[in-house]
Design a protein around this motif. Structure first.
Motif, PDB file in Angstrom:
ATOM      1  N   ALA B 212       0.877  -1.124  -0.073  1.00  9.33           N
ATOM      2  CA  ALA B 212      -0.086   0.092   0.064  1.00  9.33           C
ATOM      3  C   ALA B 212       0.902   1.347  -0.087  1.00  9.33           C
ATOM      4  O   ALA B 212       0.688   2.259  -0.569  1.00  9.33           O
ATOM      5  CB  ALA B 212      -0.964   0.043   1.111  1.00  9.33           C
ATOM      6  N   PHE B 213       1.878   1.316   0.880  1.00  9.83           N
ATOM      7  CA  PHE B 213       2.972   2.395   0.806  1.00  9.83           C
ATOM      8  C   PHE B 213       3.448   2.592  -0.550  1.00  9.83           C
ATOM      9  O   PHE B 213       3.485   3.751  -0.905  1.00  9.83           O
ATOM     10  CB  PHE B 213       3.638   2.246   1.819  1.00  9.83           C
ATOM     11  N   VAL B 215       2.489   1.583  -3.393  1.00 11.66           N
ATOM     12  CA  VAL B 215       1.276   2.016  -4.329  1.00 11.66           C
ATOM     13  C   VAL B 215       1.104   3.642  -4.307  1.00 11.66           C
ATOM     14  O   VAL B 215       0.944   4.354  -5.276  1.00 11.66           O
ATOM     15  CB  VAL B 215      -0.027   1.303  -4.196  1.00 11.66           C
ATOM     16  N   ALA B 216       1.212   4.201  -3.065  1.00 10.91           N
ATOM     17  CA  ALA B 216       0.785   5.306  -2.727  1.00 10.91           C
ATOM     18  C   ALA B 216       2.226   6.105  -3.446  1.00 10.91           C
ATOM     19  O   ALA B 216       1.809   7.046  -4.217  1.00 10.91           O
ATOM     20  CB  ALA B 216       0.884   5.666  -1.091  1.00 10.91           C
ATOM     21  N   PHE B 220       2.047   8.739  -6.598  1.00 19.28           N
ATOM     22  CA  PHE B 220       2.647  10.207  -6.355  1.00 19.28           C
ATOM     23  C   PHE B 220       3.289  10.482  -7.511  1.00 19.28           C
ATOM     24  O   PHE B 220       3.092  11.416  -8.317  1.00 19.28           O
ATOM     25  CB  PHE B 220       3.245  10.209  -5.051  1.00 19.28           C
ATOM     26  N   MET B 276      -6.623  -1.028  -4.831  1.00 18.79           N
ATOM     27  CA  MET B 276      -5.782   0.582  -4.762  1.00 18.79           C
ATOM     28  C   MET B 276      -5.662   1.167  -6.228  1.00 18.79           C
ATOM     29  O   MET B 276      -6.083   2.255  -6.112  1.00 18.79           O
ATOM     30  CB  MET B 276      -4.557   0.100  -4.071  1.00 18.79           C
TER      31      MET B 276
END
Lengths: 936, 490
Positions: B212-213, B215-216, B220, B276
């Motif tokens: 998840a981090f 993908v974030a 970005f 996501m």
């Protein structure tokens, strides 16, 4: 050959017209366009024989096979019928337009776009690939945009063009989605294959979606309620364009599509519940509004809407009979409506006005044109002996089979209204007293070239009205091709057996006539302004409101999201990242969390107070973070606690390094902070609450993750280093061996980075002209060199230096090493600087504004590199270490490793870099003092 | 112990670019003023040589590795790199005149461009988590500096600062995600991670969090909603040549990054990353198109339009995950690659148009500046029309086929509502693209200075826009190339 039919106008036609337009003049361009259209028509008709016999002609070539979009063309009776209509009426329009266009209108632009449009329309009707059809569909929207906006200097033309493009373009894109879906359901985009599997496709769960999307495309294109509003606004187009696009061809494309896909949709309850009411509503609304339009073309536009609604109603019945009537009426409507538009164009051309309140009594000036218009209008009204009568009779018959009694009633009302507006069209234009004030007061018959197309069309209206059986074979074949099934035998005759439909016709004729007569009493109709009466037209108004709404929403979103505040963006990034984490990954079940190892009493005894200390410092930071000195001190406490923790976990090297780093960085932070305000500016409480919430969420997430990772038992790699440190690296201090030997490359990289960072900071400060400027407003809250400190450092410096040498030498086997030693040396020199003042200290070490330290850094890196490179001399890779234990006299065994030399490089670099970082601070402090002294 | 030398030849393009960057940096510090014009030549030569080397070193065998498997060269590398080179090559030509006029054409500029190019190259050949991070940082750091290159200009400096702070935050997120993934799998090598048979339940969660981090962070770098807040400010604030670069090649590199990590590496964990990506993609398409309408600044408008295009790219990546249907996955990924390439080329043309109209003291970055372009230059008004139509996805322009391909994959994967939403939003998107065309054709110009762009820019821009039209008529070649790259590499 089918390809040729499309390509001729698409490439040759557009290119030739664009070229000829500027060079050869209007007539020649029109002749070229006509020649191309005639060629295409000829090419098409060579294929007619097998199609007439009931077959089909197909052509295929690959275009974008990976998308299922291929150049697949197929002509059956339906396609042939439409294609012929497009080309034949196109020829008439080309001829007509060459007289209609004025001397200042660029002919190249007109004819090239017209050719483009013609090609696109032909593409629609000949395509056997749904996606190819969509491509041509969008192309017609585009071409119509250019044609409607032909007089681009007029604002109504621009608005009408834009509106038509948006409505039909939107419909086209939705249609594209529907086509994709149909292809997905049916496994192919080939129309003939899809149609063959009609029933299977209807049972697919996604079919209703596809149906609605395709219908949406068709309804927008064919100007059905509630999307009808673009058509009247598109009347700003030159009249030949209206005659071609808005009566005969483009608006029929939606109907064509529904006919083409008829086997796919027929029998679907959803299709009938949508198409039939929409068709009826359009039929009635268009017919009634048309009566009240004062604009000649506006009247015709609404009448077109009404007739399109009629055809839609027939298709919406979902029966084969419905298809037959639809096809017949498409044919009839194309004939009489094109003629009427051209007549309207003649009136407009000759008088300069299209206002029915002023254009009266034209019969005297335009006898021939009047005659043709009367014939066409009679067909439109559905009077016997004219072709419109037949399709209306059949239409009435078909409505009687409809499931709801409202259908025939509305049909009769609409027919009456259509009689009324047809009367009005003729009566108001050609009779009804003398002309009013006209821009062109002396109208006269135009050239025969302009009248001939109208005459031909009017003749056909009459011909098929008197001898309707002529159309029988054509209509039967086309309807059969559309329905995909044999149609019942068709008998087109003037007189059918009597029945309810005859009564309906009579009622409509009489009712329409009486209604018009009543409305026209004392010219009441002329004083009526329907636009003012009903406010803004609903459809257009809704459209405008929708666009405005969208723009407002966009502006609102932009205002809300585009604050440009960095704080807010950072907060958003964090919140989004956390949301992403927590909404997509479930929290662990307690059952799956591994059991935490139980702490022993002794560890608790030491660890708990330490933990408390950290917790206290962290908590205190929250309260005093604005006070920068306190904040730095508290951070230092946390760092020192972790040093203790390292020591407890038997990592003395790390502990020592941590302490040294902590001390040096705290001192340097203090020095740097002394140039800044003491307190961080306060932020509002509410925002702090938000920040706190985000911080807690992030902290909890990270904490839980760390906990998981720590309590999960896993294999360690430390045994390898423990076992290999002495035999492989020649040292007993595993950490140091790792740093200078096993991971020598990393360390080499790190010291390089350290050196470069220090050089960068130094260069930034001295390299810019602002070094002086930024130290102007500093507060001298750090009192320099107290006496006691000076005395203490004098004693401490040699001791500290000695300590660092000791740490360095024992490094390979005992806790210590170049990095720690370097930091200790740097800390000692830092202390000296603080005690004696930076200026004195710098003079003492001959810092030369840092140049000396820059060289030190370089030397350190060079030593390390040379040590590494020395391995090459022995045929080993870079940084291979060697070690030995030579016996020296007196001293005994001396453990020697090449790594120690490398460590020296580390030491030198660390010292150089730390001191280099100090020089800007020192220089800033000196500047500051000088400023103050000068001030005094 | 003697080490076997790794295959350096495979990395020759990267080595050439790195050397050229170093040469330019040294030149910036020491070379004489009159040699300045050679900077441009060196940079362009390096790009050309790298292109040739890429063509000749890769492709056969289809997949090659070197340095113990941490570098991987396959057909995806080949295709993505070729278009990255093309973008950089074009960006250097487009930007040169602008930079010379404003006194910004310095060796450091070219060195930074090449360094960011090196970062992008590494993203396409990396097969190891650390290398991905290094490539990403190399690319990003160089770009931060480029954004703030005109550092005496307040807007530029602010944009650079914002980009840097936020970019560093995103890098932190990625690094944290990578470390969690390492924590769960105990390896950083991509093939090893993808072959880890089964993780313990606790570890799998850790892996999910790490993903998840990651993908974030990727979102970005792509500039996808809700990690998009920097895009408009940075596009607007950066000098236009830098914006042009930012909007083209890095998107391809980000595609390579996302594709390699998520599809190559973590396909087994698609149940985590697919939703996501889906959320991020849909949000990007919606917000990107809506916010673009309200913009008055052309660069900002294109920034938001870029966000919506990125949404399509992510959408394609997300819908490739179909249970057991290899063909659908292949179609989705090749459609995505095709979209990314097409978007990069369209970006080049759209920002190239701004550079064409710009001159010293006139940035041509407002919508009103486009007014009446048709009167000044019918030819370039036509180029503008092609570009905008292609961006809007009008049939017969390549943008249409890109959208069509992705939507087809979306429908095939069964996400009908997403396809409908994407279609509706593209329609809204068409609104603002067509507005630009309307301004150029129907409105009176606000100022009557003739275009003064260099002849290279004119020729390149014409070629660029005509390519959009040409690929629109014959998209199959490019599409087959994308499809072949996928088949050969997967």
């Amino acid at each position: 050959m089918l390809t040729l039919v499309i390509v001729l106008p698409l490439l040759l036609g557009t290119a030739a017209c664009a070229w000829a337009g500027a060079r050869l003049g209007r007539r020649a361009t029109a002749a070229l366009a006509a020649a191309v259209a005639a060629l295409a028509l000829g090419a098409l008709l060579t294929q007619a024989a097998p199609i007439w016999a009931g077959g089909a002609v197909a052509e295929a070539a690959q275009w974008v096979p990976s998308l299922g979009l291929n150049w697949q063309l197929r002509a059956d009776a339906l396609s042939l019928f439409f294609a012929t209509l497009i080309l034949a009426i196109g020829l008439l329009v080309i001829t007509y337009a060459s007289y209609y266009l004025g001397p200042t209108d660029p002919p190249g632009k007109f004819y090239a776009t017209l050719m483009l449009f013609m090609a696109a329309m032909l593409g629609i009707v000949l395509a056997d690939n749904l996606l190819l059809l969509v491509v041509f569909w969008e192309l017609t929207s585009l071409a119509s945009f250019l044609l409607v906006g032909y007089w681009s200097e007029q604002s109504p033309a621009r608005r009408g063009a834009r509106q038509a493009l948006i409505v039909t373009g939107v419909g086209g894109v939705v249609l594209a989605a529907g086509a994709l879906l149909l292809g997905e359901i049916g496994g192919t985009h080939q129309i003939s294959a899809l149609v063959a599997h009609g029933k299977a496709i209807q049972n697919h769960p996604l079919f209703p979606w596809a149906l609605v999307m395709v219908l949406f495309g068709a309804l927008t294109k064919s100007a059905q309620f509630p999307f009808h509003f673009w058509l009247p606004d598109a009347m700003a187009a030159p009249t030949p364009v209206s005659a071609y696009l808005h009566s005969a061809t483009m608006v029929k494309a939606g109907l064509f599509l529904l006919l083409r896909l008829h086997p796919l949709f027929a029998g679907s309850a959803l299709f009938e519940t949508v198409a039939l009411p929409v068709g009826l509503a359009t039929l009635t609304l268009g017919a009634v509004v048309a009566i009240f339009k004062h604009d000649l073309k506006g009247l015709l536009a609404y009448s077109t809407i009404s007739h399109l609604g009629l055809i839609m109603t027939m298709i919406g019945l979902g029966t084969v009979e419905g298809v037959v009537v639809a096809v017949l009426h498409i044919f009839n409507h194309a004939l009489f409506k094109a003629a009427l538009f051209m007549s309207a164009g003649i009136v407009d051309h000759e008088t300069g006005s299209r206002d029915l309140r002023h254009v009266n009594g034209m019969m005297r000036y335009l006898p021939w044109s009047g005659l043709f218009a009367i014939i066409a209008a009679a067909a439109m009204a559905g009077i016997p002996f004219f072709n419109g009568f037949l399709s209306k009779e059949l239409f009435f018959t078909a409505t009687l089979t409809a499931p709801h009694p409202l259908v025939p009633i509305l049909a009769t009302v609409a027919a009456a209204a259509s009689v009324a507006y047809s009367f009005r069209f003729i009566h108001d234009t050609f009779f009804n007293g003398e002309p009013g004030p006209l821009p062109n007061p002396h109208p006269h018959e135009p050239a025969w070239g302009m009248r001939a197309p109208v005459a031909l069309l009017a003749f056909l209206c009459l011909l098929f009205g008197v001898m309707p059986w002529l159309a029988e074979p054509l209509i039967t074949r086309v309807a059969a091709a559309a329905a995909g099934a044999p149609v019942p035998e068709l008998h087109l005759a003037l007189w059918h057996h009597p029945g309810l439909h005859v009564a309906m016709s009579a009622v409509a004729l009489a009712g329409g006539g009486i209604a018009y007569a009543l409305l026209m009493t004392n010219r009441f109709l002329h004083r009526l302004d329907i636009d003012r009466l009903f406010g803004r037209r609903a459809g257009r108004w809704l459209f405008a409101a929708l666009v405005a709404r969208m723009v407002r929403t966009a502006a609102w979103i932009t205002r809300r999201t585009e604050t440009g505040s960095l704080t807010m963006i950072v907060a958003l990034v964090w919140v989004s990242a956390l949301a992403l984490v927590h909404f997509t990954v479930p929290w662990p079940q307690t059952a799956s969390t591994p059991a935490a190892p139980q702490p022993t009493f002794s560890t608790l005894l030491v660890a708990f107070p330490l933990w408390l200390l950290v917790a206290f410092s962290a908590g205190a930071l929250l309260f005093w973070h604005a006070h920068r000195t306190v904040a730095v001190l508290l951070t230092g406490v946390i760092g020192l606690v972790s040093a203790v923790a390292f020591a407890l976990l038997s990592a003395p090297d790390l502990a020592m390094t941590q302490i040294a780093v902590e001390v040096v960085s705290t001192v340097m932070l203090f020095l740097a902070l002394s140039f800044l305000p003491k307190r961080t500016p306060a932020i509002p409480f509410q925002r702090r609450l938000v920040h706190a919430a985000i911080a807690v969420a992030a902290g909890v997430t990270v904490g839980v993750l760390a906990w998981w990772l720590l309590v999960t038992p896993r294999e360690s790699i430390s045994w390898y280093f423990l076992a290999e440190a002495l035999p492989g690296g020649g040292g007993r201090n595993v950490v140091n061996v790792i740093l200078v030997d096993f991971r020598g490359y990393d360390t080499f990289g790190e010291i390089t980075v350290l050196g470069v960072a220090a050089l960068g900071a130094w260069a930034l400060f001295f390299g810019t002209s602002r070094a002086q400027h930024c130290t102007r407003q500093t507060s001298q809250w750090l009192e320099p060199h107290p006496h006691l400190l000076r005395v203490a450092t004098t004693v401490m410096l040699p001791a500290a230096l000695l300590l660092s040498v000791y740490l360095f030498l024992r490094g390979h086997n005992q806790p210590g090493g170049g990095f720690i030693a370097g930091l200790v040396t740097a800390a000692a020199l830092l202390l000296v600087s603080l005690a004696h003042g930076f200026a004195a200290a710098n003079q003492w070490v001959r810092a030369q504004d840092g140049w000396r330290f820059a060289r030190t850094v370089g030397a350190g890196i060079a030593i390390a590199a040379a040590t590494g490179a020395a391995a090459w001399a022995f045929g080993r890779p870079f940084l291979t270490s060697a070690h030995g234990h030579p016996q020296l006299p007196l001293l005994g065994e001396l453990p020697l490793a090449s790594a120690a030399l490398f460590d020296l490089g580390v030491y030198v670099t660390v010292v150089g870099a730390t001191l280099l970082l100090l020089t800007p601070l020192a220089a800033a402090r000196r500047n500051d003092r000088e400023t103050k002294e000068n001030g005094r | 112990m003697a080490l076997e030398l790794p295959n350096f030849a495979l990395l020759a393009p990267q080595i050439v670019i790195a050397l050229a960057a170093l040469v330019l940096m040294t030149a910036g510090a020491f070379a004489r003023e009159r040699w300045r014009q050679w900077n441009y030549v060196v940079a362009q030569l390096a790009v050309i040589v790298a292109t040739l080397l890429t063509v000749f070193t890769s492709g056969d065998p289809r997949v090659q590795t070197t340095f113990g498997g941490i570098f991987l060269v396959d057909w995806i590398t080949l295709v993505v790199q070729l278009f990255i080179y093309l973008s950089v090559f074009a960006a250097l030509i487009y930007g040169r005149f602008y930079l010379i006029e404003r006194g910004l054409e310095r060796a450091e500029y070219y060195a930074l461009v090449l360094l960011s190019l090196l970062g992008m190259q590494i993203l396409t050949v990396a097969n190891h988590l650390l290398l991905f991070y290094l490539g990403l940082e190399l690319m990003s750091l160089a770009l931060y500096a480029l954004v703030a290159f005109d550092r005496n200009h307040a807007l530029r400096a602010e944009a650079g600062m914002k980009y840097f702070v936020l970019g560093a935050l995103a890098s932190g997120l990625i690094l944290y995600g990578l470390s969690l993934i390492y924590g769960a799998t105990a390896t950083l090598s991509l093939p090893e991670i993808s072959s880890v048979a089964a993780l313990r339940p606790g570890d799998e969660r850790v892996f999910g969090f790490g993903l998840a981090f990651l993908v974030a962070g990727i979102a970005f770098k792509f500039g996808a909603v809700p990690f998009h807040m920097w895009v408009a400010d940075v596009y607007h604030g950066a000098p236009t040549p830098v914006t042009l670069l930012l909007a083209s090649a890095p998107k391809l590199a980000a595609f390579a990054l996302a594709f390699r990590l998520l599809v190559f590496g973590f396909f087994e964990y698609a149940h985590y990353w697919q939703p996501m990506l889906m959320v991020v993609a849909v949000a990007s398409i919606v917000l990107g198109n809506l916010a673009a309408i309200a913009q008055k600044n052309l660069k900002r408008m294109l920034a938001y339009s870029g966000i919506s295009h990125v949404g399509f790219i992510l959408l394609g990546l997300a819908v490739g995950v179909v249970e057991g249907n290899h063909q659908l996955a292949l179609n989705a990924y090749s459609a995505t690659l095709f979209y990314a390439i097409v978007y990069a080329v369209m970006s080049l043309a759209s920002f190239g148009l701004i550079l064409l109209m710009a001159r010293s003291g006139f940035e041509a970055e407002w919508l009103d500046d486009v007014k009446g372009l048709n009167q000044k230059s019918p030819w370039f008004a036509a180029m503008l029309l092609i570009t905008m139509f292609s961006l809007a996805g009008v049939p017969f322009f390549v943008g249409f086929f890109a959208k069509l391909a992705v939507l087809q994959a979306v429908v095939a994967a069964g996400y009908l509502w997403v396809a409908v939403l994407a279609v509706v939003m593209s329609l809204i998107g068409a609104f603002y693209y067509l507005r630009v065309v309307k301004l150029a054709y129907f409105d009176e110009p606000t100022e009557r200075q003739p275009l003064i762009a260099s002849s290279e820019t004119r020729v390149l821009l014409s070629g660029n826009a005509l390519a959009l039209a040409l690929f629109g008529l014959m998209p199959q070649g490019l599409m087959s190339l994308a499809a072949y790259a996928m088949i050969a590499s997967l």
